[in-house]
Enzyme design. Structure first.
Site, PDB file in Angstrom:
ATOM      1  N   PHE A 161       0.842  -1.194   0.000  1.00  0.00           N
ATOM      2  CA  PHE A 161       0.000   0.000   0.000  1.00  0.00           C
ATOM      3  C   PHE A 161       0.878   1.245   0.000  1.00  0.00           C
ATOM      4  CE2 PHE A 161      -2.593   3.265   2.241  1.00  0.00           C
ATOM      5  CZ  PHE A 161      -3.597   3.389   1.282  1.00  0.00           C
ATOM      6  N   TYR A 202       1.118   5.489  -0.046  1.00  0.00           N
ATOM      7  CA  TYR A 202       0.381   6.707   0.305  1.00  0.00           C
ATOM      8  C   TYR A 202       1.259   7.961   0.225  1.00  0.00           C
ATOM      9  CZ  TYR A 202       2.777   5.638   4.681  1.00  0.00           C
ATOM     10  OH  TYR A 202       3.736   5.336   5.613  1.00  0.00           O
ATOM     11  N   GLY A 203       2.569   7.765  -0.004  1.00  0.00           N
ATOM     12  CA  GLY A 203       3.506   8.879  -0.106  1.00  0.00           C
ATOM     13  C   GLY A 203       4.367   8.731  -1.344  1.00  0.00           C
ATOM     14  N   SER A 204       5.671   8.710  -1.159  1.00  0.00           N
ATOM     15  CA  SER A 204       6.576   8.668  -2.309  1.00  0.00           C
ATOM     16  C   SER A 204       6.463   7.380  -3.112  1.00  0.00           C
ATOM     17  CB  SER A 204       8.030   8.875  -1.859  1.00  0.00           C
ATOM     18  OG  SER A 204       8.453   7.829  -1.001  1.00  0.00           O
ATOM     19  N   GLU A 239      12.177   1.690   3.199  1.00  0.00           N
ATOM     20  CA  GLU A 239      11.295   2.203   4.241  1.00  0.00           C
ATOM     21  C   GLU A 239      11.778   1.900   5.662  1.00  0.00           C
ATOM     22  OE1 GLU A 239       8.672   4.142   3.366  1.00  0.00           O
ATOM     23  OE2 GLU A 239       9.501   3.854   1.367  1.00  0.00           O
TER      24      GLU A 239
END
Length: 231
Positions: A58, A60-62, A135
């Site tokens: 999932f 949601y940013g970069s 991450e």
């Protein structure tokens, strides 16, 4: 449902470049990162028992605009119980210890619309190691498998949440406080404002409306115009 037309952003790459025209050298001491050997036990634990299943991540940013892994399918989806927020300080890459920037994480409460990516069939650790390294090496996130609701059904996707035990976790600051840091921060990977711009641009293109991002891009643009030469 077709995506809503994208709105015109206050923030732009040209404005960001004028405000941050001086290159910033890398300072490895600003953030100690984990090696692949240190990362592998956590990856082994998170994928245990999932061999042979569809593999979803999932974003949601970069990861929405720079996934850096092969993609077999993508779907707009919603995670409930967490919301997208600039709550992780970035003292390296897009900031410095003196002028830290921010990156996004999922924090408790609300919901978040983003993109669920399905990776092509391949060895699960080989497929996930690049995004796991990206991450998890800075200790800012914890990883969980969360249900992501999409129009084609719910999928279980690897999702990176804010690590509230990390010294990078800033808590719930106001948009004005966050914007001050994003506008001022730049690291060897570029300005923190560029990360914000590309994320809100990707959301607008996908029809994902996020008030937090929209407010921040306007606040950051105003601060950059006040200090950028020729703005």
């Amino acid at each position: 449902m077709p995506a809503a037309p994208a709105r015109t952003l206050d923030l732009s790459l040209d404005l960001i470049a004028r405000a941050h025209s001086v290159p910033i050298p890398d300072d490895p001491s600003a953030l100690e990162v984990l090696s692949d050997a240190e990362l592998r036990p956590g990856l082994d634990a998170i994928v245990a028992g999932r061999e042979g299943s569809d593999l979803w991540v999932f974003a949601y940013g970069s990861l929405m605009w720079n996934p850096e892994f092969p993609v077999a399918e993508r779907r707009i989806g919603t995670v409930r119980g967490f919301h997208r927020r600039f709550c992780l300080l970035q003292r390296r890459f897009r900031g410095t210890p003196e002028r830290p920037g921010f990156v996004l994480a999922l924090d408790r409460g609300g919901l978040c619309r983003g993109v669920a990516f399905r990776l092509p069939g391949m060895e699960i650790r080989e497929a996930l190691m690049p995004v796991w390294r990206r991450e998890m090496r800075g200790r800012g996130y914890v990883a969980r498998w969360l249900p992501v609701a999409t129009e084609a059904g719910t999928v279980s996707a690897l999702t990176f949440l804010a690590n509230r035990a990390s010294d990078r976790y800033a808590g719930r600051l106001s948009d004005a406080e966050i914007a001050e840091k994003i506008a001022a921060a730049c690291g060897h990977k570029g300005p923190s404002a560029e990360y914000l711009f590309r994320t809100v641009e990707a959301c607008e293109r996908l029809g994902i409306r996020d008030r937090h991002l929209w407010s921040l891009q306007a606040l950051v643009a105003a601060r950059l115009r006040a200090c950028a030469p020729g703005a």
